[in-house]
Design a protein around this motif. Structure first.
Motif, PDB file in Angstrom:
ATOM      1  N   ALA A  42     -30.643   0.509  31.321  1.00  0.00           N
ATOM      2  CA  ALA A  42     -32.097   0.834  31.645  1.00  0.00           C
ATOM      3  C   ALA A  42     -32.877   0.412  30.365  1.00  0.00           C
ATOM      4  N   GLY A  43     -32.271   0.730  29.308  1.00  0.00           N
ATOM      5  CA  GLY A  43     -32.986   0.488  27.812  1.00  0.00           C
ATOM      6  C   GLY A  43     -33.399  -0.909  27.818  1.00  0.00           C
ATOM      7  N   VAL A  44     -32.569  -1.962  28.297  1.00  0.00           N
ATOM      8  CA  VAL A  44     -32.594  -3.375  28.137  1.00  0.00           C
ATOM      9  C   VAL A  44     -33.747  -3.830  29.265  1.00  0.00           C
ATOM     10  N   GLU A  45     -33.502  -3.420  30.449  1.00  0.00           N
ATOM     11  CA  GLU A  45     -34.409  -3.952  31.761  1.00  0.00           C
ATOM     12  C   GLU A  45     -35.638  -2.997  31.794  1.00  0.00           C
ATOM     13  N   GLU A  46     -35.734  -1.928  31.425  1.00  0.00           N
ATOM     14  CA  GLU A  46     -36.940  -0.800  31.585  1.00  0.00           C
ATOM     15  C   GLU A  46     -37.603  -0.316  30.493  1.00  0.00           C
ATOM     16  N   GLY A  47     -36.968  -0.493  29.215  1.00  0.00           N
ATOM     17  CA  GLY A  47     -37.608   0.112  28.108  1.00  0.00           C
ATOM     18  C   GLY A  47     -37.142   1.454  27.638  1.00  0.00           C
ATOM     19  N   ARG A  48     -36.236   2.009  28.110  1.00  0.00           N
ATOM     20  CA  ARG A  48     -35.851   3.451  28.205  1.00  0.00           C
ATOM     21  C   ARG A  48     -34.450   3.730  27.954  1.00  0.00           C
ATOM     22  N   ASN A  49     -34.097   4.867  27.195  1.00  0.00           N
ATOM     23  CA  ASN A  49     -32.715   5.228  26.871  1.00  0.00           C
ATOM     24  C   ASN A  49     -32.170   4.235  26.101  1.00  0.00           C
ATOM     25  N   PHE A  50     -32.593   4.229  24.749  1.00  0.00           N
ATOM     26  CA  PHE A  50     -32.078   3.091  23.771  1.00  0.00           C
ATOM     27  C   PHE A  50     -30.746   3.845  23.094  1.00  0.00           C
ATOM     28  N   PRO A  51     -29.808   2.974  22.795  1.00  0.00           N
ATOM     29  CA  PRO A  51     -28.711   3.510  21.886  1.00  0.00           C
ATOM     30  C   PRO A  51     -29.054   3.783  20.487  1.00  0.00           C
ATOM     31  N   ASN A  52     -28.521   4.521  19.778  1.00  0.00           N
ATOM     32  CA  ASN A  52     -29.203   5.213  18.400  1.00  0.00           C
ATOM     33  C   ASN A  52     -28.084   4.274  17.536  1.00  0.00           C
ATOM     34  N   LEU A  53     -28.561   2.889  17.445  1.00  0.00           N
ATOM     35  CA  LEU A  53     -27.650   2.194  16.433  1.00  0.00           C
ATOM     36  C   LEU A  53     -28.000   2.504  14.904  1.00  0.00           C
ATOM     37  N   PRO A  54     -26.884   2.533  14.109  1.00  0.00           N
ATOM     38  CA  PRO A  54     -27.033   2.950  12.684  1.00  0.00           C
ATOM     39  C   PRO A  54     -27.885   1.415  11.772  1.00  0.00           C
ATOM     40  N   ILE A  55     -28.477   2.008  10.956  1.00  0.00           N
ATOM     41  CA  ILE A  55     -29.040   1.071   9.909  1.00  0.00           C
ATOM     42  C   ILE A  55     -28.524   0.721   8.647  1.00  0.00           C
ATOM     43  N   PHE A  56     -28.070  -0.426   8.318  1.00  0.00           N
ATOM     44  CA  PHE A  56     -27.406  -0.487   7.160  1.00  0.00           C
ATOM     45  C   PHE A  56     -28.262  -0.828   5.867  1.00  0.00           C
ATOM     46  N   TYR A  57     -28.430  -0.383   4.860  1.00  0.00           N
ATOM     47  CA  TYR A  57     -28.986  -0.614   3.617  1.00  0.00           C
ATOM     48  C   TYR A  57     -28.472  -1.400   2.596  1.00  0.00           C
ATOM     49  N   GLY A  58     -27.062  -1.677   2.648  1.00  0.00           N
ATOM     50  CA  GLY A  58     -26.622  -2.456   1.837  1.00  0.00           C
ATOM     51  C   GLY A  58     -25.515  -1.738   0.919  1.00  0.00           C
ATOM     52  N   PHE A  59     -24.992  -2.593   0.187  1.00  0.00           N
ATOM     53  CA  PHE A  59     -23.964  -2.188  -0.834  1.00  0.00           C
ATOM     54  C   PHE A  59     -24.532  -2.035  -2.302  1.00  0.00           C
ATOM     55  N   ARG A  60     -24.941  -0.844  -2.684  1.00  0.00           N
ATOM     56  CA  ARG A  60     -25.785  -0.977  -3.880  1.00  0.00           C
ATOM     57  C   ARG A  60     -24.806  -0.888  -5.422  1.00  0.00           C
ATOM     58  N   ALA A  61     -25.643  -0.717  -6.271  1.00  0.00           N
ATOM     59  CA  ALA A  61     -24.980  -1.149  -7.683  1.00  0.00           C
ATOM     60  C   ALA A  61     -23.868  -0.171  -8.114  1.00  0.00           C
ATOM     61  N   ARG A  62     -24.128   1.194  -7.777  1.00  0.00           N
ATOM     62  CA  ARG A  62     -23.334   2.171  -7.997  1.00  0.00           C
ATOM     63  C   ARG A  62     -21.989   2.211  -7.410  1.00  0.00           C
ATOM     64  N   GLY A  63     -21.919   1.381  -6.326  1.00  0.00           N
ATOM     65  CA  GLY A  63     -20.735   1.168  -5.775  1.00  0.00           C
ATOM     66  C   GLY A  63     -20.666   1.828  -4.267  1.00  0.00           C
ATOM     67  N   GLU A  64     -21.699   2.095  -3.780  1.00  0.00           N
ATOM     68  CA  GLU A  64     -21.967   2.863  -2.491  1.00  0.00           C
ATOM     69  C   GLU A  64     -22.567   2.072  -1.368  1.00  0.00           C
ATOM     70  N   PHE A  65     -22.044   2.389  -0.127  1.00  0.00           N
ATOM     71  CA  PHE A  65     -22.572   1.914   1.161  1.00  0.00           C
ATOM     72  C   PHE A  65     -23.650   2.913   1.472  1.00  0.00           C
ATOM     73  N   TRP A  66     -24.946   2.283   1.782  1.00  0.00           N
ATOM     74  CA  TRP A  66     -26.053   3.238   2.223  1.00  0.00           C
ATOM     75  C   TRP A  66     -26.284   2.898   3.831  1.00  0.00           C
ATOM     76  N   PHE A  67     -26.404   3.928   4.553  1.00  0.00           N
ATOM     77  CA  PHE A  67     -26.765   3.829   5.708  1.00  0.00           C
ATOM     78  C   PHE A  67     -28.124   4.730   6.160  1.00  0.00           C
ATOM     79  N   ALA A  68     -28.622   4.561   7.373  1.00  0.00           N
ATOM     80  CA  ALA A  68     -29.769   5.420   7.802  1.00  0.00           C
ATOM     81  C   ALA A  68     -29.828   5.605   9.157  1.00  0.00           C
ATOM     82  N   GLU A  69     -30.382   6.844   9.879  1.00  0.00           N
ATOM     83  CA  GLU A  69     -30.524   6.689  11.390  1.00  0.00           C
ATOM     84  C   GLU A  69     -31.897   6.711  11.633  1.00  0.00           C
ATOM     85  N   HIS A  70     -32.162   5.887  12.542  1.00  0.00           N
ATOM     86  CA  HIS A  70     -33.705   5.736  12.834  1.00  0.00           C
ATOM     87  C   HIS A  70     -34.111   6.597  14.000  1.00  0.00           C
ATOM     88  N   GLY A  71     -35.304   6.963  14.129  1.00  0.00           N
ATOM     89  CA  GLY A  71     -35.985   7.790  14.934  1.00  0.00           C
ATOM     90  C   GLY A  71     -35.819   7.444  16.440  1.00  0.00           C
TER      91      GLY A  71
END
Length: 294
Positions: free
Chosen positions: A184-213
């Protein structure tokens, strides 16, 4: 762009471009795919990849995958030509495990022990040698099963000394799989999956992620004279096999926007019933006569 970081345009701090610029000197929120591919022994491995994007959005549909040429994923694709792009929902615990699956230098055994996912056979493997087809991740919300098309070259220069082969792959999409609750999220614009956001591998040697609204919508602007383009865009993305000619779409520009998709779906259903794959003006007239009972 040179490496001098001192020249500063007004209101900005200038950063000199460097390797992995998208994460070493920028913020580019990205999705990522867990790429499954088959090794020489017929075992399916998993490699997380952020550099994976839509490449051709009309037929033939394709994704572009960029991997380290020496990675196990790249070697497997060069040999077998097949892979699957698996996308998971946000889960902080699983993301910690994901970072253990793609770090260079880890042994295959260490990656297998770190793998928290369940693998299941590809639907394409039914009735065939299933070791030719990468398994897919059961926890994924969507999967693109792909075949490498090496007729489309995307290299920007000669390979680096010591590279075993290309790490840039144009992947033709053979199959798109989606968990039913998100259709329904694809066809009707509702019930989207909560896909993670990746902000990269940063200088201190860490992977950074975020959750969207929660996703929200903004209506497309009504541009005079753009009605035909809007119909063409919607009509040719609703069904896998049925397409609409431009002339047929022109006949539908008088349909009010809130009812357009319903009308198109009715025409597509009639096309399937009559074995029609290209809807033209004549077929539009046929459907309208049937609706009118004449």
């Amino acid at each position: 762009m040179n490496s001098d970081d001192n020249e500063q345009p007004a209101d900005f701090v200038r950063l000199g471009a460097r390797d992995n610029f998208y994460q070493s000197c920028a913020f580019l929120p990205m999705s990522f795919a867990l790429v499954t591919s088959v090794d020489e022994g017929g075992e399916t491995g998993i490699g997380p990849h952020a550099l994976c994007f839509p490449f051709n959005v009309t037929e033939p549909y394709a994704m572009l995958l960029i991997s380290r040429p020496g990675s196990a994923t790249a070697a497997n694709i060069r040999r077998s030509r097949r892979c699957a792009l698996n996308y998971i929902e946000f889960d902080a615990g699983l993301l910690r495990s994901v970072t253990q699956l793609g770090y260079p230098g880890q042994s295959p055994e260490a990656k297998r022990k770190a793998n928290p996912f369940r693998l299941r056979p590809s639907p394409q493997a039914a009735g065939q040698d299933d070791r030719e087809f990468p398994q897919i991740i059961a926890e994924a919300v969507q999967v693109f099963e792909c075949t490498w098309d090496d007729t489309m070259q995307v290299e920007m220069g000669p390979p680096a000394p010591g590279d075993p082969g290309t790490g840039k792959f144009v992947l033709r999409i053979d199959n798109i799989l989606l968990k039913p609750e998100f259709r329904a999220g694809v066809e009707e614009g509702r019930n989207f999956p909560n896909l993670p956001i990746f902000y990269g591998f940063r200088a201190r040697g860490e992977f950074w992620f975020a959750e969207h609204g929660k996703p929200f919508r903004i209506a497309a602007p009504a541009v005079p004279g753009n009605e035909l383009r809007a119909v063409i865009y919607l009509a040719n993305r609703l069904d896998e096999t049925v397409r609409f000619s431009d002339a047929a779409c022109r006949r539908l520009t008088d349909v009010p926007r809130p009812f357009l998709q319903t009308v198109l779906e009715r025409i597509i259903a009639a096309a399937h019933q009559h074995g029609v794959v290209l809807v033209d003006e004549a077929f539009i007239d046929t459907v309208r006569r049937q609706r009118a009972g004449t």
